[in-house]
Design a protein around this motif. Structure first.
Motif, PDB file in Angstrom:
ATOM      1  N   ALA A   2      40.672  32.924  36.324  1.00  0.00           N
ATOM      2  CA  ALA A   2      40.503  34.341  36.636  1.00  0.00           C
ATOM      3  C   ALA A   2      41.641  34.852  37.512  1.00  0.00           C
ATOM      4  O   ALA A   2      42.131  35.976  37.327  1.00  0.00           O
ATOM      5  CB  ALA A   2      39.159  34.549  37.332  1.00  0.00           C
ATOM      6  N   TRP A   6      44.146  37.873  36.624  1.00  0.00           N
ATOM      7  CA  TRP A   6      44.283  38.999  37.549  1.00  0.00           C
ATOM      8  C   TRP A   6      45.746  39.233  37.890  1.00  0.00           C
ATOM      9  O   TRP A   6      46.223  40.368  37.886  1.00  0.00           O
ATOM     10  CB  TRP A   6      43.465  38.731  38.804  1.00  0.00           C
ATOM     11  CG  TRP A   6      43.782  39.668  39.940  1.00  0.00           C
ATOM     12  CD1 TRP A   6      44.452  39.386  41.091  1.00  0.00           C
ATOM     13  CD2 TRP A   6      43.450  41.057  40.020  1.00  0.00           C
ATOM     14  NE1 TRP A   6      44.568  40.501  41.881  1.00  0.00           N
ATOM     15  CE2 TRP A   6      43.959  41.548  41.251  1.00  0.00           C
ATOM     16  CE3 TRP A   6      42.784  41.941  39.171  1.00  0.00           C
ATOM     17  CZ2 TRP A   6      43.815  42.872  41.643  1.00  0.00           C
ATOM     18  CZ3 TRP A   6      42.639  43.259  39.573  1.00  0.00           C
ATOM     19  CH2 TRP A   6      43.145  43.717  40.792  1.00  0.00           C
ATOM     20  N   LYS A  31      38.392  44.796  43.504  1.00  0.00           N
ATOM     21  CA  LYS A  31      37.451  43.682  43.563  1.00  0.00           C
ATOM     22  C   LYS A  31      36.547  43.667  42.344  1.00  0.00           C
ATOM     23  O   LYS A  31      36.264  42.613  41.761  1.00  0.00           O
ATOM     24  CB  LYS A  31      36.615  43.791  44.834  1.00  0.00           C
ATOM     25  CG  LYS A  31      36.123  42.466  45.386  1.00  0.00           C
ATOM     26  CD  LYS A  31      37.281  41.645  45.914  1.00  0.00           C
ATOM     27  CE  LYS A  31      36.772  40.323  46.499  1.00  0.00           C
ATOM     28  NZ  LYS A  31      37.894  39.426  46.841  1.00  0.00           N
ATOM     29  N   GLU A  32      36.091  44.857  41.947  1.00  0.00           N
ATOM     30  CA  GLU A  32      35.205  44.939  40.781  1.00  0.00           C
ATOM     31  C   GLU A  32      35.947  44.545  39.503  1.00  0.00           C
ATOM     32  O   GLU A  32      35.381  43.883  38.626  1.00  0.00           O
ATOM     33  CB  GLU A  32      34.660  46.366  40.654  1.00  0.00           C
ATOM     34  CG  GLU A  32      33.626  46.705  41.709  1.00  0.00           C
ATOM     35  CD  GLU A  32      33.291  48.187  41.730  1.00  0.00           C
ATOM     36  OE1 GLU A  32      32.223  48.540  42.239  1.00  0.00           O
ATOM     37  OE2 GLU A  32      34.114  48.999  41.231  1.00  0.00           O
ATOM     38  N   TRP A  33      37.218  44.962  39.383  1.00  0.00           N
ATOM     39  CA  TRP A  33      37.995  44.607  38.191  1.00  0.00           C
ATOM     40  C   TRP A  33      38.260  43.103  38.142  1.00  0.00           C
ATOM     41  O   TRP A  33      38.186  42.476  37.091  1.00  0.00           O
ATOM     42  CB  TRP A  33      39.297  45.385  38.176  1.00  0.00           C
ATOM     43  CG  TRP A  33      40.182  45.136  36.981  1.00  0.00           C
ATOM     44  CD1 TRP A  33      41.492  44.803  36.991  1.00  0.00           C
ATOM     45  CD2 TRP A  33      39.809  45.204  35.603  1.00  0.00           C
ATOM     46  NE1 TRP A  33      41.975  44.664  35.715  1.00  0.00           N
ATOM     47  CE2 TRP A  33      40.951  44.906  34.832  1.00  0.00           C
ATOM     48  CE3 TRP A  33      38.608  45.501  34.949  1.00  0.00           C
ATOM     49  CZ2 TRP A  33      40.941  44.884  33.448  1.00  0.00           C
ATOM     50  CZ3 TRP A  33      38.600  45.473  33.545  1.00  0.00           C
ATOM     51  CH2 TRP A  33      39.754  45.172  32.816  1.00  0.00           C
ATOM     52  N   GLU A  34      38.536  42.494  39.301  1.00  0.00           N
ATOM     53  CA  GLU A  34      38.734  41.050  39.357  1.00  0.00           C
ATOM     54  C   GLU A  34      37.456  40.320  38.943  1.00  0.00           C
ATOM     55  O   GLU A  34      37.491  39.313  38.234  1.00  0.00           O
ATOM     56  CB  GLU A  34      39.143  40.649  40.777  1.00  0.00           C
ATOM     57  CG  GLU A  34      39.673  39.231  40.887  1.00  0.00           C
ATOM     58  CD  GLU A  34      40.285  38.929  42.237  1.00  0.00           C
ATOM     59  OE1 GLU A  34      40.695  37.777  42.427  1.00  0.00           O
ATOM     60  OE2 GLU A  34      40.349  39.840  43.086  1.00  0.00           O
ATOM     61  N   SER A  35      36.309  40.874  39.370  1.00  0.00           N
ATOM     62  CA  SER A  35      35.025  40.283  38.991  1.00  0.00           C
ATOM     63  C   SER A  35      34.779  40.425  37.499  1.00  0.00           C
ATOM     64  O   SER A  35      34.269  39.510  36.844  1.00  0.00           O
ATOM     65  CB  SER A  35      33.901  40.965  39.770  1.00  0.00           C
ATOM     66  OG  SER A  35      32.643  40.444  39.398  1.00  0.00           O
ATOM     67  N   GLU A  36      35.183  41.578  36.927  1.00  0.00           N
ATOM     68  CA  GLU A  36      35.045  41.795  35.475  1.00  0.00           C
ATOM     69  C   GLU A  36      35.856  40.758  34.700  1.00  0.00           C
ATOM     70  O   GLU A  36      35.402  40.223  33.689  1.00  0.00           O
ATOM     71  CB  GLU A  36      35.534  43.201  35.113  1.00  0.00           C
ATOM     72  CG  GLU A  36      34.628  44.314  35.550  1.00  0.00           C
ATOM     73  CD  GLU A  36      33.541  44.610  34.536  1.00  0.00           C
ATOM     74  OE1 GLU A  36      33.730  44.284  33.357  1.00  0.00           O
ATOM     75  OE2 GLU A  36      32.510  45.145  34.943  1.00  0.00           O
ATOM     76  N   ALA A  38      36.722  37.756  35.728  1.00  0.00           N
ATOM     77  CA  ALA A  38      36.067  36.447  35.882  1.00  0.00           C
ATOM     78  C   ALA A  38      34.876  36.316  34.937  1.00  0.00           C
ATOM     79  O   ALA A  38      34.687  35.278  34.288  1.00  0.00           O
ATOM     80  CB  ALA A  38      35.628  36.252  37.326  1.00  0.00           C
ATOM     81  N   GLU A  39      34.076  37.388  34.835  1.00  0.00           N
ATOM     82  CA  GLU A  39      32.913  37.350  33.949  1.00  0.00           C
ATOM     83  C   GLU A  39      33.333  37.249  32.487  1.00  0.00           C
ATOM     84  O   GLU A  39      32.711  36.546  31.690  1.00  0.00           O
ATOM     85  CB  GLU A  39      32.061  38.611  34.162  1.00  0.00           C
ATOM     86  CG  GLU A  39      31.199  38.578  35.405  1.00  0.00           C
ATOM     87  CD  GLU A  39      30.227  37.410  35.401  1.00  0.00           C
ATOM     88  OE1 GLU A  39      29.502  37.238  34.398  1.00  0.00           O
ATOM     89  OE2 GLU A  39      30.206  36.661  36.396  1.00  0.00           O
ATOM     90  N   LYS A  42      34.242  33.749  31.744  1.00  0.00           N
ATOM     91  CA  LYS A  42      33.032  32.919  31.631  1.00  0.00           C
ATOM     92  C   LYS A  42      32.389  33.099  30.258  1.00  0.00           C
ATOM     93  O   LYS A  42      31.943  32.126  29.632  1.00  0.00           O
ATOM     94  CB  LYS A  42      32.035  33.298  32.720  1.00  0.00           C
ATOM     95  CG  LYS A  42      32.391  32.805  34.109  1.00  0.00           C
ATOM     96  CD  LYS A  42      31.339  33.259  35.119  1.00  0.00           C
ATOM     97  CE  LYS A  42      31.738  32.876  36.530  1.00  0.00           C
ATOM     98  NZ  LYS A  42      30.766  33.390  37.531  1.00  0.00           N
TER      99      LYS A  42
END
Length: 216
Positions: A2, A6, A31-36, A38-39, A42
């Motif tokens: 991730a 990013w 932060k939200e885009w980085e989390s997107e 990562a998801e 996955k």
């Protein structure tokens, strides 16, 4: 990973202001885009795990597929060619290419002339060798000259959409059926693609009837 994804996204934009503008269009914070991201990774990993077992092609399948479509697996008429190339300029290159042809006919070495004068940087160090080409892989005006040559012959100066050439035909191979080993790489890729597409379709149908991955 991730983090790598990013960073790759982050490097697309030279200015932080531009990055923030892109994020705002999507209604996300960094932060939200980085989390997107990562998801998403996955999900991709999970999908690959689910279809891995069904996306294998064994030797028997390959040979059976080859036998079913033997007439499809053919190598076209191919030509092993080399060239000496002069790129277009504001002044005509015709006098120069004609002089190089004259020098070749006077006995100068082909490889030496190519090394010194060809403007195709990819091939000049290997005597202008373009490898094996077929009619559907090269410009029509280039191939028109190639088809007239006999192995060992060098063309008169010829102008194409790319520039000026002296074209030398090294070898020619007639159209023929491919052997199993020659067809194997493309055949395997084709079967893997078919299996993967079918597996993904089945999996998506299953997911539509209810989530099968924890947290989804």
């Amino acid at each position: 990973t991730a983090a790598e994804e990013w960073q790759a996204w982050w490097r697309q934009w030279e200015l932080e202001e531009e990055r923030q503008k892109r994020l705002s269009w999507q209604g996300l914070t960094s932060k939200e885009w980085e989390s997107e991201i990562a998801e998403s990774l996955k999900d991709q990993a999970w999908l690959e795990q689910q279809i891995a077992e069904t996306c294998r092609v064994d030797e028997t399948e390959l040979r059976e597929a080859f036998e079913r479509q033997k007439e499809v697996w053919r190598l076209p008429l191919r030509h092993h060619v080399a060239h000496l190339f002069l790129a277009p300029k504001e002044v005509s290159r015709e006098p120069q290419i004609r002089d190089l042809k004259r020098r070749l006919e006077a006995g100068e070495n082909w490889a030496a002339l190519v090394q010194s004068h060809s403007e195709d940087s990819r091939t000049k160090a290997r005597a202008g060798d373009l490898g094996w080409v077929s009619q559907d892989r090269m410009p029509a005006d280039f191939m028109k000259t190639v088809l007239k040559l006999k192995p060992g012959e060098t063309s008169a100066p010829v102008q194409t959409t790319l520039g000026w050439h002296l074209i030398r035909l090294l070898e020619r191979q007639a159209e023929r059926a491919m052997t199993f080993d020659e067809a194997r790489p493309e055949l395997q890729a084709m079967l893997l693609f078919q299996k993967r597409s079918a597996a993904l379709e089945r999996l998506l149908k299953t997911k539509m009837s209810g989530s099968s991955r924890p947290g989804h």
